[in-house]
Write a protein that holds these residues in place. Sequence first.
Motif, PDB file in Angstrom:
ATOM      1  N   GLU A 174       0.829  -1.206   0.000  1.00 16.46           N
ATOM      2  CA  GLU A 174       0.000   0.000   0.000  1.00 16.46           C
ATOM      3  C   GLU A 174       0.865   1.258   0.000  1.00 16.46           C
ATOM      4  O   GLU A 174       0.553   2.241  -0.677  1.00 16.46           O
ATOM      5  N   GLN A 175       1.959   1.241   0.753  1.00 15.46           N
ATOM      6  CA  GLN A 175       2.852   2.392   0.781  1.00 15.46           C
ATOM      7  C   GLN A 175       3.446   2.671  -0.593  1.00 15.46           C
ATOM      8  O   GLN A 175       3.789   3.816  -0.913  1.00 15.46           O
ATOM      9  N   THR A 179      -2.728  -1.425  -5.212  1.00 14.76           N
ATOM     10  CA  THR A 179      -4.142  -1.295  -4.844  1.00 14.76           C
ATOM     11  C   THR A 179      -4.743  -2.652  -4.532  1.00 14.76           C
ATOM     12  O   THR A 179      -4.617  -3.597  -5.319  1.00 14.76           O
ATOM     13  N   ARG A 180      -5.439  -2.742  -3.410  1.00 12.73           N
ATOM     14  CA  ARG A 180      -6.134  -3.984  -3.055  1.00 12.73           C
ATOM     15  C   ARG A 180      -7.452  -4.024  -3.819  1.00 12.73           C
ATOM     16  O   ARG A 180      -8.376  -3.285  -3.526  1.00 12.73           O
ATOM     17  N   GLU A 181      -7.532  -4.913  -4.825  1.00 14.79           N
ATOM     18  CA  GLU A 181      -8.718  -4.953  -5.691  1.00 14.79           C
ATOM     19  C   GLU A 181      -9.804  -5.872  -5.163  1.00 14.79           C
ATOM     20  O   GLU A 181     -10.988  -5.631  -5.379  1.00 14.79           O
ATOM     21  N   HIS A 334      -5.760  -9.568  -3.352  1.00 19.26           N
ATOM     22  CA  HIS A 334      -4.989  -9.372  -4.576  1.00 19.26           C
ATOM     23  C   HIS A 334      -4.639  -7.894  -4.705  1.00 19.26           C
ATOM     24  O   HIS A 334      -5.526  -7.049  -4.878  1.00 19.26           O
ATOM     25  N   PHE A 335      -3.346  -7.600  -4.592  1.00 21.06           N
ATOM     26  CA  PHE A 335      -2.850  -6.239  -4.741  1.00 21.06           C
ATOM     27  C   PHE A 335      -2.336  -6.060  -6.171  1.00 21.06           C
ATOM     28  O   PHE A 335      -1.503  -6.841  -6.639  1.00 21.06           O
ATOM     29  N   ARG A 336      -2.834  -5.031  -6.829  1.00 23.81           N
ATOM     30  CA  ARG A 336      -2.451  -4.750  -8.214  1.00 23.81           C
ATOM     31  C   ARG A 336      -1.418  -3.630  -8.267  1.00 23.81           C
ATOM     32  O   ARG A 336      -1.550  -2.619  -7.564  1.00 23.81           O
ATOM     33  N   ALA A 337      -0.427  -3.816  -9.126  1.00 22.70           N
ATOM     34  CA  ALA A 337       0.617  -2.804  -9.283  1.00 22.70           C
ATOM     35  C   ALA A 337       0.028  -1.516  -9.806  1.00 22.70           C
ATOM     36  O   ALA A 337      -0.904  -1.520 -10.620  1.00 22.70           O
ATOM     37  N   PRO A 338       0.571  -0.377  -9.385  1.00 27.79           N
ATOM     38  CA  PRO A 338       0.084   0.898  -9.913  1.00 27.79           C
ATOM     39  C   PRO A 338       0.475   1.060 -11.369  1.00 27.79           C
ATOM     40  O   PRO A 338       1.418   0.441 -11.863  1.00 27.79           O
TER      41      PRO A 338
END
Length: 350
Positions: A174-175, A179-181, A334-338
């Motif tokens: 998150e830092q 983004t947590r989708e 699931h965290f998506r890359a910016p």
Amino acid sequence: MEIAATGRYEVRITASDVGKRVSVRRLSVPGATGERFTDTVGVLTSWDDGVLVITRRNGESVRIAEKDLVAGKVVPAAPARRRGPAATWEELTRVTARAWPPVERERLGEWELRAAGGFTRRANSVLPHGDPGLPLDEALAAVRRWYGERGLPAYLQVATGAEGTQETLAAQLEQRGWTREVSVEVWTGALAPVADRSEGSEVVLSRTADAAWRARYGRTGAGEVAERVLHARGAQSAPEVSVWCAAVPAAAPGEPPVAIGRVAVDGRWATFSAVEVAPEQRRRGLATAVVAALARKALEEGAFAGCLQVESDNTAARALYAGLGFAVHHSYHHFRAPEPAERDTTGSGR
């Protein structure tokens, strides 16, 4: 909360407790008259520049100004014992990954990069267990390159809510603008009570997710890739997973089944997935009949424990599985890359 002998609250945590599970109380309305407090429990994932970050079991990160702390203490790392078969989150992650395998995978240190042509996040995300063999920012850059070469977005699947899970990694992502989708709960339960359920519906079992079955499933746009995933013929290692597909036939010939489901048997575990019921046929016990039939088959093959994955906002599915005796074990996200324009190249946050 910690209360001293004088009756006053005490803060008994420091920056040296980062990585531990804590319980804190803070002023909810700083400067307001009267005592208005908010309590937070989770893993202390950072304490920098006068700000604490606590990551809750659902993956949500809460930022708290140090000046607003009223009380705090370290609490036991292990949550209360849950119902269902004993298992670690690492074991369940690997079991569910074998049940829904990618068609391509590669190692980055101990991390596992998985791809399946974009068919489901589960088969197109990184399992970041252990050490990637690189500093985190370099590892994330390597992940982005690997998925970019395949024309796919980069996702990491990060677990929270059990002993030893990845709250710290969730906060670090998150830092960095990831983004947590979507958030998913992993549920476990005993198979035998499920297998004993009978709803009186005809359920047909098959080794194959045929065209009619896939028509009801409705998520097979990836063609051959989807078939390989559904039949557990992806890039996986032994032990071989045994897959069964269930269907409640439609009354009219040629129509898709009114209900379907799938189970992957892997040793003691039976992983359920793809349980779908036609909208006009819901609330008739068809989903229960499908899961029960699959549980009976899994018992025949030597399994005795069941697990499944449910998106945290799927109220109907959560009620179904709770009624069958399953309970939440942990969650993953699931965290998506910016996007490149959003990327913080310093690695220090947004």
